[in-house]
Enzyme design. Structure first.
Site, PDB file in Angstrom:
ATOM      1  N   ASP A  26       0.606  -0.985   0.112  1.00 49.00           N
ATOM      2  CA  ASP A  26      -0.351   0.298  -0.067  1.00 49.00           C
ATOM      3  C   ASP A  26       0.862   1.019  -0.363  1.00 49.00           C
ATOM      4  O   ASP A  26       2.043   1.443   0.953  1.00 49.00           O
ATOM      5  CB  ASP A  26      -0.879  -0.101   1.300  1.00 49.00           C
ATOM      6  N   ASP A  31      -2.729   4.798  -2.204  1.00 49.79           N
ATOM      7  CA  ASP A  31      -3.973   5.257  -1.619  1.00 49.79           C
ATOM      8  C   ASP A  31      -3.582   7.234  -1.710  1.00 49.79           C
ATOM      9  O   ASP A  31      -3.412   7.570  -2.720  1.00 49.79           O
ATOM     10  CB  ASP A  31      -2.994   5.459   0.098  1.00 49.79           C
ATOM     11  N   GLU A  71      -6.753   4.476  -5.435  1.00 50.34           N
ATOM     12  CA  GLU A  71      -8.266   4.976  -4.968  1.00 50.34           C
ATOM     13  C   GLU A  71      -8.187   6.268  -5.791  1.00 50.34           C
ATOM     14  O   GLU A  71      -7.268   6.766  -5.688  1.00 50.34           O
ATOM     15  CB  GLU A  71      -8.204   4.847  -3.113  1.00 50.34           C
ATOM     16  N   HIS A  75     -10.919  -2.353   4.039  1.00 47.82           N
ATOM     17  CA  HIS A  75     -10.958  -1.959   5.161  1.00 47.82           C
ATOM     18  C   HIS A  75     -11.271  -0.577   6.010  1.00 47.82           C
ATOM     19  O   HIS A  75     -11.744   0.518   6.402  1.00 47.82           O
ATOM     20  CB  HIS A  75      -9.351  -1.561   5.843  1.00 47.82           C
ATOM     21  N   ASP A  76     -12.437   0.160   4.498  1.00 48.14           N
ATOM     22  CA  ASP A  76     -12.780   1.136   4.353  1.00 48.14           C
ATOM     23  C   ASP A  76     -14.560   1.985   4.923  1.00 48.14           C
ATOM     24  O   ASP A  76     -14.999   1.969   4.624  1.00 48.14           O
ATOM     25  CB  ASP A  76     -12.220   2.377   3.818  1.00 48.14           C
TER      26      ASP A  76
HETATM   27  C1  NOJ Z   1      -7.431   5.418   2.427  1.00 48.56           C
HETATM   28  C2  NOJ Z   1      -7.480   4.625   3.039  1.00 48.56           C
HETATM   29  O1  NOJ Z   1      -8.032   3.613   2.667  1.00 48.56           O
HETATM   30  C3  NOJ Z   1      -7.990   5.309   4.276  1.00 48.56           C
HETATM   31  O2  NOJ Z   1      -7.890   4.006   5.480  1.00 48.56           O
HETATM   32  C4  NOJ Z   1      -7.234   6.062   4.864  1.00 48.56           C
HETATM   33  O3  NOJ Z   1      -7.628   6.582   6.049  1.00 48.56           O
HETATM   34  C5  NOJ Z   1      -6.831   7.133   3.868  1.00 48.56           C
HETATM   35  N1  NOJ Z   1      -6.755   6.577   2.698  1.00 48.56           N
HETATM   36  C6  NOJ Z   1      -5.940   8.246   4.485  1.00 48.56           C
HETATM   37  O4  NOJ Z   1      -4.537   7.833   3.625  1.00 48.56           O
END
Ligand code: NOJ
Length: 620
Positions: A109, A216, A274, A351-352
């Site tokens: 990541d 990210d 992302e 994970h979000d």
């Molecule tokens: C996206 C990530 O998936 C998330 O978990 C994170 O809090 C934010 N970006 C900041 O890096």
């Protein structure tokens, strides 16, 4: 080699990562090997065979770098060291090796929109206004309101509630952070900073044999440089959502192209970015067009955000949605690459977000939980694009129990939104936020993996205090139980991941056409292959090719997204069959393998769908 190398594969020229199955590991919660209640890299290595047996080709490891863990490692203080509870750099080398010997790959990541405040670069940058790294971060002077009070340079709201600016006493300026104040944004406008990022993060790990990155917040490197206020859309707050100010900025495509050509392409690294706040295909295509040489693929979030009240203030005020709304979003993002040189991804967990079976399935009884998790699995496995699974999805892990209070939530975002609700003093806001968190919070996917029914669910040894609480239901929902149950969700995943590979022309590469868009309970669609039925593509043993030589190979997918029995559309009609044609059941969530191959002959109507049943019919 587990299907990774397709010298003679689909059309003979598709990159390996298109039909690969990726699996995201959230390392703190996957497997603890040393008794500290926190997962680690040796623990992950001990489970690589489990992933290989499942049919995983690529492991995506969420951040394991040195970090004060303000945001679970998405705040990196040293890109070349590993956070000690996870292990060492040598453990990553061993993980690369463990993947490679099995024909699997590993991606890390890459968090380079921001660092931690503890990173050496930021420490230098904040040390003085004349430090050579001062402009590696985004510093701005204060403004003063009519009462002479100091206020931030702009009125922007950050992701984790509150302003995007934090005052630095030492140098008397504000620094920008789109996330927590411990996560200052790097300034990609500085060429020296960009070069340091490429060298320090990407090349370092690619030299060690890593195969690529999940990147990210990839579309926030270029901000608009005017730094002006956003218009006021939330009059109750001093901070306003402002993604138009810092997302997809004027130089974003230049930066990403440079990153790819300088740091990724020389190593043949795969990239998946992302891409939040970018809901229009015309905006997404430039990132994933192969001719543009930017990213191999991106995560677009319209589907996974269903139910949230937006990305900012009301995010955790739950907004119910209908199946037709969901289908329209899926159809949009399935078809947007057709006729282009772009590519797409398929995922329903990460994970979000809360767990898919809790959000899109039905956990009201054990039977419906199992049936709906399988139907969600079949849905994902038949969609076009590169498939990403999230740890625990394959055993139908569910959200944390609804009886758990806010004290069980650990995520900075959940806690900040809850605190903001409490600060409002409004009981309804507090109750609504807690309700939303119970469905949507990032914490749900972050609790420890349920390996077996031993104390601590096999995640950690008995008696160890785990960093997040083990789910109350781990004795019923765990991998060991499902490994030995032929009807389990886990074994169903294994089976359909193989089918997805075997018929990748249909499932990975086929076109998508939505049927019954307005139906409130059934999700049905046609996948069509570029190959014809007469093609010498592999046939399932014992089944002959039907009489439709010259027709496109196709699948009709019918999924009952409800707890009620539903009439099924006439599948023969959808295939536009002649009397002699045979339509074959390729897979059903409610039959085992032996039943498959059932045919729908002439004058046979398609049987009704049982609650949460899913089926795939094919014309070959
Ligand atoms: C996206 C990530 O998936 C998330 O978990 C994170 O809090 C934010 N970006 C900041 O890096």
């Amino acid at each position: 080699m587990n299907g990774l190398h397709h010298e003679n594969g689909y059309l003979g020229k598709e990159p390996w990562w298109k039909d690969a199955t990726f699996y995201q590991v959230y390392p703190a919660s996957f497997k603890d090997s040393d008794g500290d209640g926190w997962g680690d890299i040796p623990g992950l290595i001990s489970k690589i065979d489990y992933l290989h047996d499942l049919g995983v080709d690529v492991v995506w490891l969420s951040p394991v770098f040195e970090s004060p863990q303000a945001d679970m490692g998405y705040d990196v203080s040293d890109y070349q060291k590993i956070y000690a509870p996870y292990g060492t750099v040598e453990d990553v080398d061993a993980l690369v090796e463990a993947c490679h010997v099995r024909g699997m790959k590993l991606i890390l990541d890459l968090v380079v929109n921001h660092t931690s405040i503890e990173h050496g670069w930021f420490k230098e940058s904040r040390s003085s206004k004349t430090n050579p790294k001062r402009d590696w971060y985004i510093w701005k002077p204060a403004r003063y309101n009519s009462e002479g009070q100091r206020i931030p340079p702009t009125n922007w709201r950050g992701y984790f509630a509150g302003p995007t600016w934090t005052w630095d006493e030492h140098t008397q300026e504000y620094y920008l952070h789109l996330y927590a104040s411990e996560q200052p944004d790097l300034n990609w406008e500085s060429e020296a900073c960009r070069e340091a990022i490429y060298d320090n993060t990407m090349r370092f790990w690619l030299e060690r044999g890593v195969d690529g990155f999940r990147i990210d917040t990839v579309n926030k490197y270029s901000k608009r440089t005017e730094y002006v206020d956003a218009s006021i859309t939330d009059p109750s707050s001093t901070c306003q959502p402002a993604p138009e100010m810092w997302c997809n900025g004027p130089r974003i495509h230049e930066f990403i192209h440079e990153m790819r050509t300088k740091a990724l392409e020389p190593y043949g690294a795969v990239s998946v970015g992302e891409l939040s706040n970018t809901p229009h295909p015309s905006q997404v295509l430039p990132y994933v067009s192969s001719a543009a040489r930017e990213l191999d693929m991106v995560f677009e979030f319209s589907m996974i955000r269903l139910g949230t009240g937006g990305m900012f203030g009301p995010k955790y005020t739950y907004v119910p949605f209908t199946l037709p709304q969901m289908k329209a979003i899926v159809a949009k993002w399935q078809t947007f690459i057709e006729g282009t040189d772009g590519w797409t991804t398929v995922f329903c967990e990460n994970h979000d977000n809360g767990r898919a079976v809790s959000r899109f399935g039905d956990c009201s009884t054990p039977e419906l939980w199992q049936a709906s998790a399988k139907t969600l699995a079949l849905w994902q496995a038949t969609l076009t694009g590169t498939l990403f699974l999230y740890q625990g999805q394959e055993i139908g892990m569910t959200n944390m129990p609804a009886t758990w209070g806010i004290d069980k939530y650990k995520d900075v975002e959940s806690l900040n939104f809850y605190a903001e609700a409490v600060a409002s003093g409004d009981q309804k806001t507090i109750a609504d936020t807690m309700h939303g968190l119970r469905i949507l919070a990032r914490d749900h996917s972050r609790i420890p993996f349920q390996w077996d029914d031993s104390p601590n669910a096999g995640f950690a040894e008995k008696g160890v205090k785990t960093w997040m609480q083990i789910h109350d239901e781990y004795r019923d929902i765990n991998a060991a139980k499902q490994l030995v149950d032929q009807d389990s969700i886990l074994n169903f995943y294994k089976r359909i991941l193989q089918l997805r590979k075997k018929y990748k022309d249909l499932f990975v590469f086929g076109t998508f056409r939505l049927l019954q868009g307005e139906h409130k309970a059934i999700f049905s669609y046609v996948k069509e292959s570029p190959h014809e039925t007469s093609n010498s593509y592999p046939q399932t043993n014992g089944h002959s090719v039907n009489g439709h030589d010259g027709r496109k190979r196709a699948a009709v997918v019918v999924l009952n997204f409800s707890k009620d029995k539903q009439e099924c559309l006439d599948v023969r009609d959808v295939f536009d069959c002649n009397d002699n044609d045979t339509i074959r059941l390729l897979v059903s969530t409610q039959h085992n393998e032996d039943d498959e191959g059932l045919t729908l002959g002439k004058n046979t109507s398609t049987p009704a769908l049982q609650p949460w049943e899913g089926r795939v019919y094919v014309n070959f």
